[in-house]
Write a protein that holds these residues in place. Structure first.
Motif, PDB file in Angstrom:
ATOM      1  N   TYR A 134      -0.986   7.669  -1.712  1.00 33.14           N
ATOM      2  CA  TYR A 134      -0.893   6.380  -2.399  1.00 33.14           C
ATOM      3  C   TYR A 134      -0.415   6.489  -3.847  1.00 33.14           C
ATOM      4  O   TYR A 134       0.101   5.512  -4.391  1.00 33.14           O
ATOM      5  CB  TYR A 134      -2.253   5.674  -2.374  1.00 33.14           C
ATOM      6  N   ASN A 135      -0.579   7.660  -4.460  1.00 30.36           N
ATOM      7  CA  ASN A 135      -0.314   7.754  -5.899  1.00 30.36           C
ATOM      8  C   ASN A 135       0.865   8.640  -6.279  1.00 30.36           C
ATOM      9  O   ASN A 135       1.313   8.592  -7.424  1.00 30.36           O
ATOM     10  CB  ASN A 135      -1.568   8.261  -6.625  1.00 30.36           C
TER      11      ASN A 135
ATOM     12  N   ARG B 193       3.058   8.667   3.973  1.00 28.75           N
ATOM     13  CA  ARG B 193       3.825   7.862   3.024  1.00 28.75           C
ATOM     14  C   ARG B 193       4.912   7.058   3.743  1.00 28.75           C
ATOM     15  O   ARG B 193       5.189   5.909   3.386  1.00 28.75           O
ATOM     16  CB  ARG B 193       4.451   8.765   1.953  1.00 28.75           C
ATOM     17  N   GLY B 194       5.509   7.674   4.758  1.00 30.67           N
ATOM     18  CA  GLY B 194       6.485   6.936   5.555  1.00 30.67           C
ATOM     19  C   GLY B 194       5.845   5.763   6.272  1.00 30.67           C
ATOM     20  O   GLY B 194       6.427   4.670   6.359  1.00 30.67           O
ATOM     21  N   GLY B 195       4.625   5.977   6.783  1.00 30.43           N
ATOM     22  CA  GLY B 195       3.906   4.894   7.436  1.00 30.43           C
ATOM     23  C   GLY B 195       3.528   3.785   6.468  1.00 30.43           C
ATOM     24  O   GLY B 195       3.552   2.595   6.818  1.00 30.43           O
ATOM     25  N   LEU B 196       3.180   4.156   5.246  1.00 32.80           N
ATOM     26  CA  LEU B 196       2.863   3.154   4.222  1.00 32.80           C
ATOM     27  C   LEU B 196       4.085   2.302   3.903  1.00 32.80           C
ATOM     28  O   LEU B 196       3.989   1.075   3.758  1.00 32.80           O
ATOM     29  CB  LEU B 196       2.362   3.841   2.951  1.00 32.80           C
ATOM     30  N   LYS B 197       5.233   2.954   3.798  1.00 32.04           N
ATOM     31  CA  LYS B 197       6.470   2.213   3.515  1.00 32.04           C
ATOM     32  C   LYS B 197       6.766   1.214   4.634  1.00 32.04           C
ATOM     33  O   LYS B 197       7.078   0.041   4.372  1.00 32.04           O
ATOM     34  CB  LYS B 197       7.638   3.183   3.364  1.00 32.04           C
ATOM     35  N   THR B 198       6.655   1.681   5.877  1.00 28.35           N
ATOM     36  CA  THR B 198       6.927   0.806   7.021  1.00 28.35           C
ATOM     37  C   THR B 198       5.955  -0.361   7.064  1.00 28.35           C
ATOM     38  O   THR B 198       6.347  -1.514   7.291  1.00 28.35           O
ATOM     39  CB  THR B 198       6.837   1.613   8.328  1.00 28.35           C
TER      40      THR B 198
ATOM     41  N   PRO C  43      11.376   5.349  -4.823  1.00 31.01           N
ATOM     42  CA  PRO C  43      11.728   6.564  -5.581  1.00 31.01           C
ATOM     43  C   PRO C  43      11.241   6.573  -7.025  1.00 31.01           C
ATOM     44  O   PRO C  43      11.236   7.623  -7.668  1.00 31.01           O
ATOM     45  CB  PRO C  43      13.266   6.567  -5.526  1.00 31.01           C
ATOM     46  N   ARG C  44      10.809   5.427  -7.543  1.00 31.83           N
ATOM     47  CA  ARG C  44      10.391   5.375  -8.948  1.00 31.83           C
ATOM     48  C   ARG C  44       9.002   4.771  -9.142  1.00 31.83           C
ATOM     49  O   ARG C  44       8.588   4.509 -10.268  1.00 31.83           O
ATOM     50  CB  ARG C  44      11.414   4.581  -9.765  1.00 31.83           C
ATOM     51  N   ALA C  45       8.282   4.552  -8.064  1.00 32.49           N
ATOM     52  CA  ALA C  45       6.927   3.991  -8.188  1.00 32.49           C
ATOM     53  C   ALA C  45       6.076   4.452  -7.017  1.00 32.49           C
ATOM     54  O   ALA C  45       6.571   4.650  -5.907  1.00 32.49           O
ATOM     55  CB  ALA C  45       6.979   2.464  -8.234  1.00 32.49           C
ATOM     56  N   SER C  46       4.793   4.649  -7.272  1.00 32.53           N
ATOM     57  CA  SER C  46       3.863   5.004  -6.204  1.00 32.53           C
ATOM     58  C   SER C  46       3.439   3.743  -5.464  1.00 32.53           C
ATOM     59  O   SER C  46       3.639   2.618  -5.947  1.00 32.53           O
ATOM     60  CB  SER C  46       2.629   5.697  -6.789  1.00 32.53           C
TER      61      SER C  46
ATOM     62  N   ILE D  84       1.502  -1.875  -5.197  1.00 35.47           N
ATOM     63  CA  ILE D  84       0.441  -2.817  -4.826  1.00 35.47           C
ATOM     64  C   ILE D  84      -0.057  -3.575  -6.055  1.00 35.47           C
ATOM     65  O   ILE D  84      -0.293  -4.786  -6.002  1.00 35.47           O
ATOM     66  CB  ILE D  84      -0.704  -2.059  -4.126  1.00 35.47           C
ATOM     67  N   ASP D  85      -0.214  -2.871  -7.170  1.00 37.89           N
ATOM     68  CA  ASP D  85      -0.627  -3.551  -8.407  1.00 37.89           C
ATOM     69  C   ASP D  85       0.392  -4.611  -8.823  1.00 37.89           C
ATOM     70  O   ASP D  85       0.028  -5.698  -9.291  1.00 37.89           O
ATOM     71  CB  ASP D  85      -0.796  -2.530  -9.535  1.00 37.89           C
TER      72      ASP D  85
END
Length: 388
Positions: free
Chosen positions: A183-184, A217-222, A270-273, A278-279
């Motif tokens: 996440y981070n 991370r790929g799952g989070l993006k999807t 590519p430039r943010a977690s 989410i924030d």
């Protein structure tokens, strides 16, 4: 004292430390690595008989003990600029050789060492005590984690903590750091050792750390993209002939997402977690009143909140129990073996030390993908093929 290329080095003599409860007849002069033109020197009082009896023959320290003319004092750490031993790691090592009590280790503050000290303790034990399982440090590490651990994780400390948690099978710690990284972290997650650490043999197999975390991370993006796009996609597929303001409504919604720098997800990643994205989404606002009732009925703020919730709940951190159960342990894997990995009563964390959902089970899987897909279909969907 000269250091690298003749540069002066200041010596700081730390307080002597007594490890042996009795018969402390051997003094080990410990030389730390040179940092900022300074080298710390510590005299450690140990038992020569315990060291000779417990240290594996042929190892570095054993050779020094046998080669030393003075059997009452030796130096550990060398005097070159690249030499030196980590004091915290050495103290943990000798404390376990001498089988010190928990109370004594508390007095020596061995449950308060740095994460770098933990790495060096593992390195020293694995290198010098080759015939002894590193799990001899298990109880110490468990209490270290509960006492000190890493209270406030950052990217580096999370990466450093992953290996010890895996080695000592600390399910809660491993899930915590892998979730934090998913996440981070910004960009592709890579393994990292503490500064100055050079033991190449200490790392986690990519398939058991880097691979699954980046998979998560790929799952989070999807998940994030799918939920942000879901209502828009429905309108584009089925609702463009029902009003004349659908395009303006969608355009305003997407523009509001872009305004808070959270969309398109592929461009932002590519430039943010994910934590940062989410924030940003929590700041989402849409100051637009569509002409038609259907478009006005869509609560876009609610849709964004649901996307946030789905993303936050997607991954609970890698589960060491699921990883162990799903990791192939032989060539002839029968139906009963794989059934230990299926859900029980709709839960995917039965017999696991952490609570988690199906997607966490999916990411933690180390077995064959076709078997994982069959298990997802439930009891009736899994059959052993003839060629398995």
């Amino acid at each position: 004292m000269p250091g690298s290329r003749g540069a002066p080095v200041s010596l700081i003599f730390d307080e002597d430390i007594r490890i042996a409860e009795e018969a402390a007849d051997l003094t080990i002069t410990l030389l730390s690595p040179i940092e900022d033109a300074t080298r710390h020197v510590t005299e450690i009082k140990v038992s020569s008989s315990i060291c000779r009896k417990t240290i594996t023959p042929g190892t570095y320290l054993n050779s020094i003990l046998h080669a030393s003319a003075d059997k009452t004092e030796i130096a550990l750490g060398g005097d070159g600029p690249e030499e030196g031993e980590n004091k915290e790691g050495v103290l943990v090592w000798f404390a376990h050789l001498h089988k010190l009590s928990e109370q004594r280790m508390t007095q020596l503050r061995l449950y308060e060492v740095s994460i770098t000290g933990v790495w060096h303790a593992i390195r020293l034990w694995k290198y010098h005590e080759k015939e002894a399982d590193v799990k001899a440090l298990q109880l110490w590490f468990n209490k270290w984690y509960d006492t000190t651990g890493v209270r406030d994780l950052d990217i580096d400390s999370a990466k450093f903590l992953a290996l010890p948690c895996q080695i000592f099978n600390h399910a809660v710690g491993f899930a915590r750091v892998t979730k934090f990284l998913a996440y981070n972290h910004i960009g592709h997650v890579k393994e990292r050792q503490p500064k100055g650490f050079k033991a190449k043999f200490m790392h986690i197999a990519p398939a058991e750390f880097i691979g699954p975390v980046n998979h998560a991370r790929g799952g989070l993006k999807t998940t994030l993209h799918k939920n942000l796009w879901k209502k828009t996609g429905t309108i584009l597929r089925f609702g463009t002939d029902k009003c004349n303001c659908w395009d303006a409504t969608i355009g305003r919604y997407l523009a509001a997402l872009v305004k808070v720098d959270a969309f398109p997800v592929d461009d932002v990643m590519p430039r943010a977690s994910f934590h940062e994205i989410i924030d940003r989404l929590r700041q989402f606002e849409l100051d637009w009143v569509p002409p038609c009732g259907r478009c006005r009925s869509i609560d876009w703020v609610y849709e964004v909140r649901m996307a946030i919730q789905a993303t936050q709940s997607y991954f609970d951190g890698l589960c060491l129990d699921c990883m162990d159960r799903s990791k192939p342990k032989g060539k002839n894997l029968d139906d009963d073996y794989w059934r230990h990995n299926e859900s029980v009563g709709g839960r995917w964390d039965t017999n696991c030390r952490i609570k988690h959902n199906q997607s966490t089970w999916y990411v933690s899987w180390l077995g064959r993908d076709d078997t994982r897909q069959k298990l997802l279909k439930g009891l009736g969907g899994y059959r052993v093929d003839a060629d398995e």
